[in-house]
Design a protein around this motif. Structure first.
Motif, PDB file in Angstrom:
ATOM      1  N   ALA A 169      47.025  36.081  43.288  1.00 24.76           N
ATOM      2  CA  ALA A 169      47.259  37.194  43.929  1.00 24.76           C
ATOM      3  C   ALA A 169      46.200  38.002  43.274  1.00 24.76           C
ATOM      4  N   GLN A 170      46.138  38.168  41.985  1.00 19.98           N
ATOM      5  CA  GLN A 170      45.099  39.030  41.279  1.00 19.98           C
ATOM      6  C   GLN A 170      44.846  38.414  39.769  1.00 19.98           C
ATOM      7  N   THR A 171      44.032  39.206  39.118  1.00 25.66           N
ATOM      8  CA  THR A 171      43.879  38.726  37.677  1.00 25.66           C
ATOM      9  C   THR A 171      43.568  40.279  37.162  1.00 25.66           C
ATOM     10  N   ASN A 183      43.044  45.693  38.004  1.00 25.80           N
ATOM     11  CA  ASN A 183      43.317  44.331  38.811  1.00 25.80           C
ATOM     12  C   ASN A 183      42.437  44.045  39.837  1.00 25.80           C
ATOM     13  N   ARG A 235      41.629  41.292  43.024  1.00 20.98           N
ATOM     14  CA  ARG A 235      41.959  40.152  44.030  1.00 20.98           C
ATOM     15  C   ARG A 235      40.682  39.386  44.098  1.00 20.98           C
ATOM     16  N   PHE A 236      40.973  38.298  44.709  1.00 18.19           N
ATOM     17  CA  PHE A 236      39.935  37.419  45.036  1.00 18.19           C
ATOM     18  C   PHE A 236      38.749  38.122  45.754  1.00 18.19           C
ATOM     19  N   GLU A 237      39.258  39.088  46.782  1.00 17.19           N
ATOM     20  CA  GLU A 237      38.226  39.757  47.584  1.00 17.19           C
ATOM     21  C   GLU A 237      37.333  40.660  46.698  1.00 17.19           C
ATOM     22  N   ASP A 238      37.838  41.294  45.736  1.00 16.09           N
ATOM     23  CA  ASP A 238      37.486  42.160  44.882  1.00 16.09           C
ATOM     24  C   ASP A 238      36.228  41.473  44.156  1.00 16.09           C
ATOM     25  N   ARG A 279      40.349  35.881  53.114  1.00 19.53           N
ATOM     26  CA  ARG A 279      39.625  36.379  52.035  1.00 19.53           C
ATOM     27  C   ARG A 279      38.281  36.386  52.278  1.00 19.53           C
ATOM     28  N   SER A 333      35.810  39.718  52.115  1.00 18.20           N
ATOM     29  CA  SER A 333      34.959  40.005  51.268  1.00 18.20           C
ATOM     30  C   SER A 333      33.618  40.412  51.782  1.00 18.20           C
TER      31      SER A 333
END
Length: 437
Positions: free
Chosen positions: A97-99, A105, A107-110, A155, A159
């Motif tokens: 979900a996020q790191t 935090n 997300r993959f999109e970030d 995603r 992005s």
């Protein structure tokens, strides 16, 4: 290339290990976007990010670099940092979900949009993704045990949308390679393209025909599997490195000897998972285990690799040994970093034994592509192999035994996909090459 920005097609090959951007203008040629770092010109951009905090006065700012600049910051930076590589393998994972990076935090999109912005910032020529035609590569099968393709594509679109891509065409990566290769053929042909990346291996069967000087293609069958370069790296780690880091040893709990959980070592199967061990609780657990370990010195080495972010240095040592084994009967593996010293001579025969199951599954996936195309091996005119792992002799034999050495071809191992994607954007109907939603 002197075309105006709105007169070019941009091909984007976002890879697990490296990313390539290619540009194609109306003159019909494609070229890779360059990145100059300290006088060195790069044609590929490491798929990596490095984050660190910049303390200015009373405030703290989170800083980020990507590509070769991320590697440089990771290797020479003095501040605490977080280095992330191979994050493409998270794309189709619902469990990711996020790191948390320092106090933010992501997300993959970030991560992907931040990576793409860094790439555009360092490019040797001004470029915007909201100009021209955009063709983006994607795997036939995303990495992971149970990849969620719909989630991965959502995603991706989010992005790239943040960078202005509203109507990008998403094309299977081996189809891009096939299009690039097909421009070289003079006669109608049925081609199998094998694309070996870092996280996935993808296969496409295409029929190419020329009509009135134009290439027309019919996709006949696709298949893919989440086994590729990273998996082969892991076999070396598992057999050569992990036993020196405490794998197979025990710890004592309430008077009983128990095995150190193998799950910690399984993280080496995906380099991105190794980077996450600091934040997901694994590192804290390892420090607790080390206190009761039967061989605490070995477990301490694993702790040091995670705590001191030595995964990238280990990756380079493993990759060097793997590359050497493609041309030699044996190779010396060496990893010396921060007091950790691991050396071993690896025989190619042993390496091929370690990856035998992986190679067998890849062979089955090739057969799956042929079955979906409704063709036998004898009906394939040419086989085009791309990606670094195609040089592994055991992989090459899979295709040589099925199709004959005379039908095997190879090209630019890192740029052919991006070139093909950019050229698809110049086609009369690029949407005909895009994946079907």
């Amino acid at each position: 290339m002197t075309s105006a920005p709105d007169d070019i097609s941009i091909g984007i090959d976002f890879g697990t290990t490296n990313t390539v951007i290619a540009l194609a203008g109306p003159e019909g040629a494609a070229e890779a976007l360059h990145f100059t770092q300290n006088g060195v010109v790069h044609r590929t951009y490491n798929s990596a990010l490095c984050f660190w905090e910049d303390h200015q006065g009373a405030g703290t700012q989170l800083r980020m670099e990507g590509g070769p600049w991320a590697v440089e910051q990771f290797l020479v930076g003095s501040a605490a940092h977080r280095f992330i590589q191979s994050f493409k393998t998270f794309a189709a994972s619902p469990s990711f979900a996020q790191t948390r990076i320092f106090r933010q935090n992501f997300r993959f999109e970030d991560l992907l949009s931040a990576f793409l912005r860094s790439l555009l910032r360092h490019a040797d020529r001004p470029l915007s993704f909201d100009a021209g035609k955009i063709v983006i590569g994607r795997p036939v099968r995303f990495a992971g045990a149970s990849p969620d393709e719909a989630l991965a594509m959502k995603r991706y679109r989010t992005s790239f949308g943040r960078l202005g891509v509203e109507h990008g065409h998403y094309v299977y990566e081996p189809v891009g390679a096939a299009f690039f290769y097909a421009r070289q053929i003079k006669e109608d042909a049925t081609i199998l393209v094998a694309d070996f990346g870092g996280g996935t291996s993808d296969f496409s069967v295409m029929r190419f025909e020329r009509h009135d000087g134009r290439i027309q293609a019919t996709p006949l069958g696709h298949s893919g599997i989440g086994i590729a370069g990273d998996a082969f790296d892991y076999r070396i780690i598992d057999r050569v490195v992990s036993p020196r880091l405490g794998k197979g040893s025990d710890y004592v709990s309430f008077g009983k000897r128990l095995a150190i959980p193998n799950g910690y070592y399984a993280n080496f199967a995906r380099w991105n998972q190794l980077a996450m061990m600091k934040s997901n609780g694994d590192l804290k657990e390892l420090i607790e285990l080390e206190r009761s370990a039967v061989d605490p010195a070995a477990l301490q080495k694993l702790i040091d690799i995670v705590e001191n972010d030595l995964g990238f240095a280990l990756y380079r040592s493993v990759s060097a040994a793997k590359v050497a084994l493609s041309s030699a009967d044996q190779a010396d593996f060496r990893f010396r970093q921060d007091g950790i010293d691991i050396e071993e001579t690896i025989a190619r025969a042993d390496f091929e034994d370690w990856i035998a199951d992986d190679v067998a599954r890849i062979a089955e996936t090739v057969d799956e592509a042929l079955a979906k195309a409704g063709l036998g091996a004898h009906e394939i005119d040419k086989v085009f192999l791309t990606g670094g792992s195609s040089f592994i002799p055991a992989i090459w034999r899979v295709f040589g035994e099925r199709f004959g050495e005379d039908r095997l071809m190879t090209g630019d191992q890192f740029e052919s996909i991006a070139y093909g994607l950019a050229l698809i954007g110049r086609a009369e109907r690029p949407e005909d090459w895009a994946m079907r939603n």
